[in-house]
Design a protein around this motif. Structure first.
Motif, PDB file in Angstrom:
ATOM      1  N   ARG A 128       0.832  -1.202   0.000  1.00 20.71           N
ATOM      2  CA  ARG A 128       0.000   0.000   0.000  1.00 20.71           C
ATOM      3  C   ARG A 128       0.868   1.254   0.000  1.00 20.71           C
ATOM      4  O   ARG A 128       1.854   1.342   0.733  1.00 20.71           O
ATOM      5  CB  ARG A 128      -0.913  -0.009   1.227  1.00 20.71           C
ATOM      6  N   HIS A 130       0.511   5.419   0.469  1.00 24.08           N
ATOM      7  CA  HIS A 130      -0.401   6.442   0.983  1.00 24.08           C
ATOM      8  C   HIS A 130      -0.352   7.683   0.093  1.00 24.08           C
ATOM      9  O   HIS A 130      -0.046   8.798   0.528  1.00 24.08           O
ATOM     10  CB  HIS A 130      -0.063   6.758   2.435  1.00 24.08           C
ATOM     11  N   LYS A 131      -0.674   7.430  -1.168  1.00 27.56           N
ATOM     12  CA  LYS A 131      -0.764   8.462  -2.195  1.00 27.56           C
ATOM     13  C   LYS A 131      -1.974   8.149  -3.066  1.00 27.56           C
ATOM     14  O   LYS A 131      -2.319   6.980  -3.259  1.00 27.56           O
ATOM     15  CB  LYS A 131       0.495   8.479  -3.076  1.00 27.56           C
ATOM     16  N   GLN A 166      -7.290   2.531  -6.230  1.00 28.99           N
ATOM     17  CA  GLN A 166      -7.602   3.361  -5.063  1.00 28.99           C
ATOM     18  C   GLN A 166      -9.004   3.007  -4.580  1.00 28.99           C
ATOM     19  O   GLN A 166      -9.997   3.356  -5.220  1.00 28.99           O
ATOM     20  CB  GLN A 166      -7.524   4.847  -5.419  1.00 28.99           C
ATOM     21  N   SER A 170     -10.944   6.416  -0.222  1.00 28.31           N
ATOM     22  CA  SER A 170      -9.685   6.413   0.521  1.00 28.31           C
ATOM     23  C   SER A 170      -8.661   7.308  -0.175  1.00 28.31           C
ATOM     24  O   SER A 170      -8.834   7.721  -1.320  1.00 28.31           O
ATOM     25  CB  SER A 170      -9.145   4.984   0.630  1.00 28.31           C
ATOM     26  N   ASN A 171      -7.563   7.572   0.541  1.00 28.56           N
ATOM     27  CA  ASN A 171      -6.489   8.386  -0.026  1.00 28.56           C
ATOM     28  C   ASN A 171      -5.214   7.574  -0.204  1.00 28.56           C
ATOM     29  O   ASN A 171      -4.116   8.119  -0.205  1.00 28.56           O
ATOM     30  CB  ASN A 171      -6.220   9.606   0.860  1.00 28.56           C
ATOM     31  N   PHE A 172      -5.355   6.234  -0.324  1.00 26.46           N
ATOM     32  CA  PHE A 172      -4.187   5.389  -0.554  1.00 26.46           C
ATOM     33  C   PHE A 172      -4.412   4.539  -1.803  1.00 26.46           C
ATOM     34  O   PHE A 172      -5.535   4.401  -2.301  1.00 26.46           O
ATOM     35  CB  PHE A 172      -3.892   4.495   0.657  1.00 26.46           C
ATOM     36  N   THR A 221       3.570   0.288   2.945  1.00 25.44           N
ATOM     37  CA  THR A 221       3.138  -0.482   4.118  1.00 25.44           C
ATOM     38  C   THR A 221       2.315  -1.685   3.663  1.00 25.44           C
ATOM     39  O   THR A 221       1.967  -1.817   2.490  1.00 25.44           O
ATOM     40  CB  THR A 221       2.286   0.381   5.067  1.00 25.44           C
TER      41      THR A 221
END
Length: 369
Positions: A128, A130-131, A166, A170-172, A221
């Protein structure tokens, strides 16, 4: 006489009086003059009734009914229009509430490789970022190069991003990639698989991380292995191999994933220590294997061994342990059923006199009861 008869004709009880007179006349016939007078009274009564009917104005009645009908029709139209307006406003309010509570999904950018590429990728993993996907997709080539260098792969292999997704609001971004041979219709070499398996295990156990460009991708992550030929084996306790006298080898199956057990490592260790009744001079080691090569799919085969760090053993203690372990799966091998599920396919082999074996080689074998 005439006035009396007229009053009788218009009295409320005139009809009953008339019948009484008719009966009286039938009993006592009157003279011609009297009969003529009676007939005149009848004619006068009929004239009065006709005059009363003429006094009723049919146009007035019609006008009154027309007015009432027009008023009722107008009132009905008014209420109908009010109801329509109320329904329209209510429906508009309902739609606004629905769109506010459940906003329409936006079409988020995503990447998905061809199905043939997915099928040819015998090694697959995911992690994952976070973008948002929109920022990752434009740097897909850079991402593949960073993953390749992080895994220290050989030149005859390549990394291909299989999908960038995505989820929802969500923002990931979920990154799924595969490792393939450069040449088509070829398979990955055995030495490459061995090195790659070791890298994947360390990434899953968070003993290492992918070295990606932080300014572009941030910190990756949630690394998971999705597919690996020959299965994947991890050491959740991170214990070093021990040498000594091997006293017990055991194995059982849990209907959970490696990822689920990874979050319950301490509980697994404590419960196994209790059921094994370890002495001060004993230690144990456990490895977990998913034969599908996935850390997210069940089942998991648990294999372990108990080793005495001294060169002497207590045969009575080892025999007592064997008797206790002979009860599974009724006792679920000492594991909490609500946490780890039902223990299946339990096998174990005890060595009362001990045998000198390296734990790495022992755990690579399937013990027999």
């Amino acid at each position: 006489m005439t006035s009396i008869r007229e009053e009788m004709m218009f009295h409320p009880f005139a009809s009953s009086t008339q019948r009484w007179l008719n009966q009286l006349l039938s009993l006592f016939p009157l003279s011609k003059n009297t009969l003529a007078m009676v007939n005149q009274l009848k004619e006068k009564k009929e004239q009065v009734q006709q005059q009363q009917q003429q006094n009723l104005d049919p146009e007035a009645e019609s006008s009154r009914f027309f007015f009432c009908g027009s008023f009722c029709s107008a009132l009905s139209r008014l209420f109908s229009l009010t109801c329509v307006i109320f329904l329209v406003l209510s429906f508009a309010t309902l739609l606004s509430a629905i769109f506010w509570l459940f906003p329409p999904r936006r079409s988020l950018p995503r990447h998905h490789a061809d199905d043939i590429v997915h099928l040819n990728a015998s090694v697959q993993a995911c992690f994952r970022l976070h973008k948002p996907a929109s920022k990752v997709i434009s740097h897909r080539g850079k991402l593949e190069k960073d993953i390749f260098s992080s895994l220290d792969l050989r030149n005859h292999t390549k990394v291909t991003v299989l999908s960038l997704h995505q989820p929802g609001a969500s923002n990931f971004t979920e990154v799924k990639f595969g490792v393939l041979p450069v040449l088509t219709n070829h398979t990955l070499r055995k030495d490459s698989l061995t090195s790659l398996r070791s890298s994947f295990v360390n990434l899953f156990a968070q003993r290492s991380s992918l070295n990606l460009n932080k300014s572009t991708f941030g910190k990756p992550t949630s690394f998971q292995v999705l597919k690996f030929p020959g299965g994947i084996t991890v050491d959740p306790l991170g214990l070093e191999p021990v040498s000594g006298l091997l006293t017990l080898v055991f194995s059982f199956t849990l209907d959970v994933s490696l990822s689920e057990i990874q979050h319950k490592v301490d509980l697994l260790k404590n419960q196994l220590e209790l059921v094994l009744h370890l002495e001060m001079f004993e230690s144990f080691r456990v490895v977990l294997t998913n034969h599908k090569g996935s850390t997210v799919s069940p089942p998991v085969t648990v294999r372990g061994c108990v080793v005495s760090t001294t060169m002497t053993t207590v045969e009575s203690h080892i025999q007592q342990r064997s008797n206790n372990l002979a009860q599974p799966p009724a006792k679920n091998f000492g594991l909490d059923n609500s946490v780890f599920g039902e223990v299946r396919n339990v096998t174990f082999t005890a060595y009362p006199e001990g045998t000198v074996l390296d734990s790495d080689s022992v755990l690579a074998l399937t013990p027999s009861s």
